[in-house]
Design a protein around this motif. Structure first.
Motif, PDB file in Angstrom:
ATOM      1  N   GLU A  13       0.840  -1.200   0.000  1.00 51.08           N
ATOM      2  CA  GLU A  13       0.000   0.000   0.000  1.00 51.08           C
ATOM      3  C   GLU A  13       0.873   1.246   0.000  1.00 51.08           C
ATOM      4  O   GLU A  13       1.804   1.364   0.799  1.00 51.08           O
ATOM      5  CB  GLU A  13      -0.918   0.015   1.216  1.00 51.08           C
ATOM      6  CG  GLU A  13      -1.846   1.213   1.246  1.00 51.08           C
ATOM      7  CD  GLU A  13      -2.867   1.164   2.361  1.00 51.08           C
ATOM      8  OE1 GLU A  13      -3.704   2.090   2.445  1.00 51.08           O
ATOM      9  OE2 GLU A  13      -2.835   0.202   3.153  1.00 51.08           O
ATOM     10  N   PRO A  14       0.597   2.188  -0.874  1.00 44.95           N
ATOM     11  CA  PRO A  14       1.392   3.430  -0.881  1.00 44.95           C
ATOM     12  C   PRO A  14       1.199   4.215   0.414  1.00 44.95           C
ATOM     13  O   PRO A  14       0.125   4.203   1.024  1.00 44.95           O
ATOM     14  CB  PRO A  14       0.829   4.210  -2.071  1.00 44.95           C
ATOM     15  CG  PRO A  14       0.081   3.216  -2.888  1.00 44.95           C
ATOM     16  CD  PRO A  14      -0.424   2.179  -1.926  1.00 44.95           C
ATOM     17  N   ALA A  15       2.244   4.939   0.811  1.00 42.99           N
ATOM     18  CA  ALA A  15       2.135   5.886   1.923  1.00 42.99           C
ATOM     19  C   ALA A  15       1.751   7.270   1.408  1.00 42.99           C
ATOM     20  O   ALA A  15       1.295   8.115   2.161  1.00 42.99           O
ATOM     21  CB  ALA A  15       3.464   5.961   2.672  1.00 42.99           C
ATOM     22  N   TRP A  16       1.997   7.539   0.110  1.00 41.29           N
ATOM     23  CA  TRP A  16       1.635   8.758  -0.610  1.00 41.29           C
ATOM     24  C   TRP A  16       2.564   9.935  -0.318  1.00 41.29           C
ATOM     25  O   TRP A  16       2.859  10.699  -1.202  1.00 41.29           O
ATOM     26  CB  TRP A  16       0.185   9.173  -0.351  1.00 41.29           C
ATOM     27  CG  TRP A  16      -0.783   8.065  -0.601  1.00 41.29           C
ATOM     28  CD1 TRP A  16      -1.499   7.355   0.326  1.00 41.29           C
ATOM     29  CD2 TRP A  16      -1.129   7.487  -1.858  1.00 41.29           C
ATOM     30  NE1 TRP A  16      -2.258   6.381  -0.271  1.00 41.29           N
ATOM     31  CE2 TRP A  16      -2.061   6.436  -1.622  1.00 41.29           C
ATOM     32  CE3 TRP A  16      -0.738   7.763  -3.175  1.00 41.29           C
ATOM     33  CZ2 TRP A  16      -2.591   5.669  -2.633  1.00 41.29           C
ATOM     34  CZ3 TRP A  16      -1.277   6.986  -4.192  1.00 41.29           C
ATOM     35  CH2 TRP A  16      -2.193   5.961  -3.913  1.00 41.29           C
ATOM     36  N   VAL A  55       7.421   1.880  -5.346  1.00 45.04           N
ATOM     37  CA  VAL A  55       6.355   2.608  -4.646  1.00 45.04           C
ATOM     38  C   VAL A  55       6.947   3.693  -3.752  1.00 45.04           C
ATOM     39  O   VAL A  55       6.508   4.855  -3.756  1.00 45.04           O
ATOM     40  CB  VAL A  55       5.495   1.633  -3.814  1.00 45.04           C
ATOM     41  CG1 VAL A  55       4.516   2.395  -2.918  1.00 45.04           C
ATOM     42  CG2 VAL A  55       4.735   0.675  -4.721  1.00 45.04           C
ATOM     43  N   ALA A  56       7.959   3.336  -2.976  1.00 46.77           N
ATOM     44  CA  ALA A  56       8.499   4.235  -1.952  1.00 46.77           C
ATOM     45  C   ALA A  56       9.150   5.477  -2.541  1.00 46.77           C
ATOM     46  O   ALA A  56       9.103   6.552  -1.923  1.00 46.77           O
ATOM     47  CB  ALA A  56       9.494   3.474  -1.079  1.00 46.77           C
ATOM     48  N   ALA A  69       4.028  12.769 -11.192  1.00 47.55           N
ATOM     49  CA  ALA A  69       3.111  11.628 -11.203  1.00 47.55           C
ATOM     50  C   ALA A  69       1.953  11.972 -10.271  1.00 47.55           C
ATOM     51  O   ALA A  69       2.073  12.835  -9.393  1.00 47.55           O
ATOM     52  CB  ALA A  69       3.829  10.375 -10.734  1.00 47.55           C
ATOM     53  N   HIS A  70       0.834  11.284 -10.443  1.00 50.22           N
ATOM     54  CA  HIS A  70      -0.318  11.543  -9.573  1.00 50.22           C
ATOM     55  C   HIS A  70      -0.964  10.219  -9.171  1.00 50.22           C
ATOM     56  O   HIS A  70      -0.814   9.196  -9.843  1.00 50.22           O
ATOM     57  CB  HIS A  70      -1.342  12.448 -10.266  1.00 50.22           C
ATOM     58  CG  HIS A  70      -1.928  11.865 -11.515  1.00 50.22           C
ATOM     59  ND1 HIS A  70      -1.278  11.896 -12.745  1.00 50.22           N
ATOM     60  CD2 HIS A  70      -3.095  11.202 -11.745  1.00 50.22           C
ATOM     61  CE1 HIS A  70      -2.023  11.301 -13.659  1.00 50.22           C
ATOM     62  NE2 HIS A  70      -3.133  10.856 -13.084  1.00 50.22           N
ATOM     63  N   GLY A  71      -1.697  10.230  -8.072  1.00 50.55           N
ATOM     64  CA  GLY A  71      -2.399   9.051  -7.575  1.00 50.55           C
ATOM     65  C   GLY A  71      -3.295   9.457  -6.409  1.00 50.55           C
ATOM     66  O   GLY A  71      -3.383  10.637  -6.054  1.00 50.55           O
ATOM     67  N   ARG A  72      -3.958   8.463  -5.815  1.00 49.55           N
ATOM     68  CA  ARG A  72      -4.815   8.766  -4.656  1.00 49.55           C
ATOM     69  C   ARG A  72      -5.121   7.513  -3.872  1.00 49.55           C
ATOM     70  O   ARG A  72      -5.137   6.400  -4.431  1.00 49.55           O
ATOM     71  CB  ARG A  72      -6.115   9.425  -5.096  1.00 49.55           C
ATOM     72  CG  ARG A  72      -7.020   8.540  -5.941  1.00 49.55           C
ATOM     73  CD  ARG A  72      -8.479   8.950  -5.789  1.00 49.55           C
ATOM     74  NE  ARG A  72      -9.356   8.261  -6.721  1.00 49.55           N
ATOM     75  CZ  ARG A  72      -9.813   7.015  -6.547  1.00 49.55           C
ATOM     76  NH1 ARG A  72      -9.441   6.308  -5.488  1.00 49.55           N
ATOM     77  NH2 ARG A  72     -10.630   6.477  -7.439  1.00 49.55           N
ATOM     78  N   PRO A  73      -5.413   7.656  -2.560  1.00 49.94           N
ATOM     79  CA  PRO A  73      -5.921   6.530  -1.778  1.00 49.94           C
ATOM     80  C   PRO A  73      -7.359   6.212  -2.171  1.00 49.94           C
ATOM     81  O   PRO A  73      -8.016   6.984  -2.883  1.00 49.94           O
ATOM     82  CB  PRO A  73      -5.860   7.056  -0.331  1.00 49.94           C
ATOM     83  CG  PRO A  73      -5.053   8.312  -0.380  1.00 49.94           C
ATOM     84  CD  PRO A  73      -5.209   8.866  -1.756  1.00 49.94           C
ATOM     85  N   GLY A  74      -7.847   5.077  -1.699  1.00 46.38           N
ATOM     86  CA  GLY A  74      -9.257   4.751  -1.887  1.00 46.38           C
ATOM     87  C   GLY A  74     -10.136   5.723  -1.117  1.00 46.38           C
ATOM     88  O   GLY A  74      -9.728   6.333  -0.123  1.00 46.38           O
ATOM     89  N   ILE A  75     -11.378   5.864  -1.580  1.00 46.05           N
ATOM     90  CA  ILE A  75     -12.307   6.843  -1.005  1.00 46.05           C
ATOM     91  C   ILE A  75     -13.623   6.152  -0.696  1.00 46.05           C
ATOM     92  O   ILE A  75     -14.154   5.419  -1.533  1.00 46.05           O
ATOM     93  CB  ILE A  75     -12.552   7.999  -1.995  1.00 46.05           C
ATOM     94  CG1 ILE A  75     -11.233   8.734  -2.304  1.00 46.05           C
ATOM     95  CG2 ILE A  75     -13.596   8.975  -1.453  1.00 46.05           C
ATOM     96  CD1 ILE A  75     -11.328   9.656  -3.494  1.00 46.05           C
ATOM     97  N   GLU A  76     -14.137   6.392   0.493  1.00 45.87           N
ATOM     98  CA  GLU A  76     -15.461   5.903   0.871  1.00 45.87           C
ATOM     99  C   GLU A  76     -16.384   7.097   1.061  1.00 45.87           C
ATOM    100  O   GLU A  76     -16.069   8.021   1.817  1.00 45.87           O
ATOM    101  CB  GLU A  76     -15.385   5.080   2.156  1.00 45.87           C
ATOM    102  CG  GLU A  76     -14.536   3.819   2.045  1.00 45.87           C
ATOM    103  CD  GLU A  76     -15.100   2.794   1.079  1.00 45.87           C
ATOM    104  OE1 GLU A  76     -16.332   2.815   0.866  1.00 45.87           O
ATOM    105  OE2 GLU A  76     -14.316   1.990   0.530  1.00 45.87           O
ATOM    106  N   LEU A  77     -17.510   7.084   0.392  1.00 46.71           N
ATOM    107  CA  LEU A  77     -18.472   8.178   0.490  1.00 46.71           C
ATOM    108  C   LEU A  77     -19.483   7.912   1.603  1.00 46.71           C
ATOM    109  O   LEU A  77     -19.967   6.787   1.750  1.00 46.71           O
ATOM    110  CB  LEU A  77     -19.210   8.359  -0.828  1.00 46.71           C
ATOM    111  CG  LEU A  77     -18.377   8.757  -2.046  1.00 46.71           C
ATOM    112  CD1 LEU A  77     -19.282   8.892  -3.268  1.00 46.71           C
ATOM    113  CD2 LEU A  77     -17.616  10.046  -1.797  1.00 46.71           C
ATOM    114  N   GLY A  78     -19.811   8.965   2.355  1.00 43.58           N
ATOM    115  CA  GLY A  78     -20.889   8.886   3.316  1.00 43.58           C
ATOM    116  C   GLY A  78     -22.210   9.233   2.663  1.00 43.58           C
ATOM    117  O   GLY A  78     -22.264   9.598   1.476  1.00 43.58           O
TER     118      GLY A  78
END
Length: 364
Positions: A26-29, A304-305, A330-339
Motif C-alpha cells: 500500500e502506498p504511503a503517498w 512505490v516508496a 506523477a499523480h495518484g490517490r488513496p481509496g475513497i469511501e463516500l458517506g
C-alpha cells in the motif's frame, strides 16, 4: 438478484482470496510533510476577476502560465466556478491543445467535450503514475477539474515530484537495472460482446472502449499506431505489449526523467472491485523488465516508496482547477469511501499528445 447485487456479493466474498490485501504493498503517498510548498503552485482566484478572466489573454491566464512554467504544476482555487465546462476553459490557459483518450487503459467516458471521468472505482487506491506512459503516444500534461469535493483531508489527490524521484532512484541498484533493462507493458483487453448481460468479473477494459471501435481489424490498426504489439487470444481477448524505457527524455529540462511506476503492474488491482480476487498472473495488466523478467517484491516496494518520498497532497474544493506536467509529476490517490449524500467529482482533461522518444544516452 440484480447484476449489481451479484457483483457486490461476489466482491465481498473474494476479499480473502488469492488477490486479497494480504501482502499487498500500500502506498504511503507522502512523508507527512508536503514536498511542495503551496506558495510554489497555488493561485487564489479571488485576486482576479472570474468569470470575466476566462479567456487566454487575461491576467489570470498569464499568471497560470507563469506558475506552470516555473513549477510544472498550478492549482487555481476559490474560483467560484460550478460547471466543468467553465473549469475546462480555465485549464486551457495552460492546456492549449487537448488529446483524446485513445488507446487508454482505464474505462473512461466523456462527461463534457474534451473532459473525461477518472474511470476508476472510488474504493480503489490508484498508485502514482504518469498518464498514458504505457503507449507510444502519451500526453504532455493533465488537468483535473473539481465538480464536487469532500471535507478537508478526504478525497485527496497526491502528486509526486518525478524529477526528485528520478535522482533518488538512479542512486540505487534497482534504478540502474531499470535504466539498463527497460520495461514491457502487458495488457489484456476483453471483448465487450463476451460480457453482454453478465457481471464483468475480472474485466478492466474492453478493446472496443479502449480503441473506440467495434471492428477488430481497426482496433489492431489503432493499437499499432501507438506503438503496441497485438495478439488475439480466446474469447475475443486482445493482448497488447509495449516495450519502452523506464525513463523518458524531457526536452524542457533537457534531461531524462522517470516515466513509469507500478500502476501498470497487476498490483494496480489490489483494491479494484471484481478484479482484486484474481492472482497476479490472471490480472489484466502486468509490468516486467523489458526481457520479460518479473520484478521482485523488494523492487516493487522500492518503486512505490520513491514516489511516496516526494509526495504532496491536494485537498479539493469545488471549482478547483489543477494542471500538471505529465513528465515532472506523477499523480495518484488513496481509496475513497463516500458517506450518505456525499459526492466527489473530478473531470480529467488531457494536454497535447506527444510521441514517446525514449531516452537520450547523453542526458543522464
Amino acid at each position: 438478484m440484480t447484476l449489481l447485487e451479484s457483483a457486490a456479493e461476489f466482491d465481498s466474498s473474494m476479499r480473502e482470496g488469492p488477490g486479497s490485501l494480504d501482502g499487498a504493498i500500500e502506498p504511503a503517498w507522502w512523508t507527512g510533510t508536503p514536498w511542495l510548498s503551496r506558495d510554489e503552485y497555488v493561485i487564489d482566484a479571488r485576486e482576479f476577476d472570474l468569470p470575466a478572466d476566462l479567456h487566454p489573454e487575461s491576467p489570470l491566464a498569464d499568471r497560470m502560465r507563469e506558475v506552470y512554467r516555473r513549477a510544472g504544476i498550478v492549482l487555481v482555487t476559490s474560483t467560484g466556478l460550478t460547471d466543468l465546462a467553465s473549469m475546462r476553459v480555465l485549464a486551457t490557459a495552460v492546456l492549449h491543445e487537448q488529446m483524446d483518450y485513445d488507446g487508454g487503459s482505464n474505462p473512461r467516458r466523456r462527461i463534457e467535450p474534451n473532459v473525461y471521468e477518472v474511470g476508476a472505482p472510488l474504493s480503489a487506491w490508484l498508485h502514482y503514475h504518469h498518464e498514458m506512459a504505457y503507449v507510444g503516444r502519451t500526453t504532455s500534461a493533465i488537468g483535473f477539474l473539481c465538480g464536487a469535493s469532500l471535507p478537508a483531508g478526504r478525497g485527496r489527490t497526491f502528486v509526486s515530484d518525478s524529477i526528485a524521484a528520478t535522482d533518488a532512484l538512479l542512486a540505487t541498484e534497482f534504478g540502474q537495472r531499470l535504466k539498463e533493462r527497460g520495461l514491457c507493458y502487458h495488457r489484456n483487453l476483453t471483448d465487450r460482446t463476451a460480457f453482454a448481460g453478465r457481471v464483468e468479473y475480472g474485466v478492466y477494459n474492453h478493446w472496443q472502449r479502449s480503441f473506440g471501435t467495434d471492428d477488430p481489424a481497426e482496433a489492431v490498426v489503432r493499437a499499432e499506431a501507438i506503438g503496441l504489439e497485438t495478439e488475439w487470444g480466446p474469447d475475443g481477448l486482445l493482448r497488447t505489449r509495449y516495450l519502452s524505457p523506464a525513463f523518458e527524455y524531457f526536452s524542457t529540462l533537457d534531461r531524462n526523467v522517470l516515466y513509469s511506476s507500478v500502476a501498470d503492474h497487476g498490483m494496480w488491482f489490489d483494491t479494484w472491485p471484481l478484479v482484486q480476487h484474481l492472482p497476479y498472473t490472471e490480472r489484466p495488466l502486468d509490468l516486467t523488465y523489458g526481457d520479460g523478467t518479473a520484478f521482485t517484491r523488494d523492487e516493487l516496494q522500492q518503486f512505490v516508496a520513491v514516489y511516496d518520498r516526494f509526495g504532496t497532497p491536494i485537498d479539493w474544493n469545488a471549482g478547483d482547477v489543477v494542471v500538471m506536467c505529465n513528465y515532472r509529476f506523477a499523480h495518484g490517490r488513496p481509496g475513497i469511501e463516500l458517506g450518505p449524500g456525499e459526492r466527489r467529482e473530478l473531470g480529467v482533461v488531457l494536454g497535447a499528445d506527444v510521441e514517446r522518444v525514449g531516452v537520450r544516452p547523453d542526458k543522464w
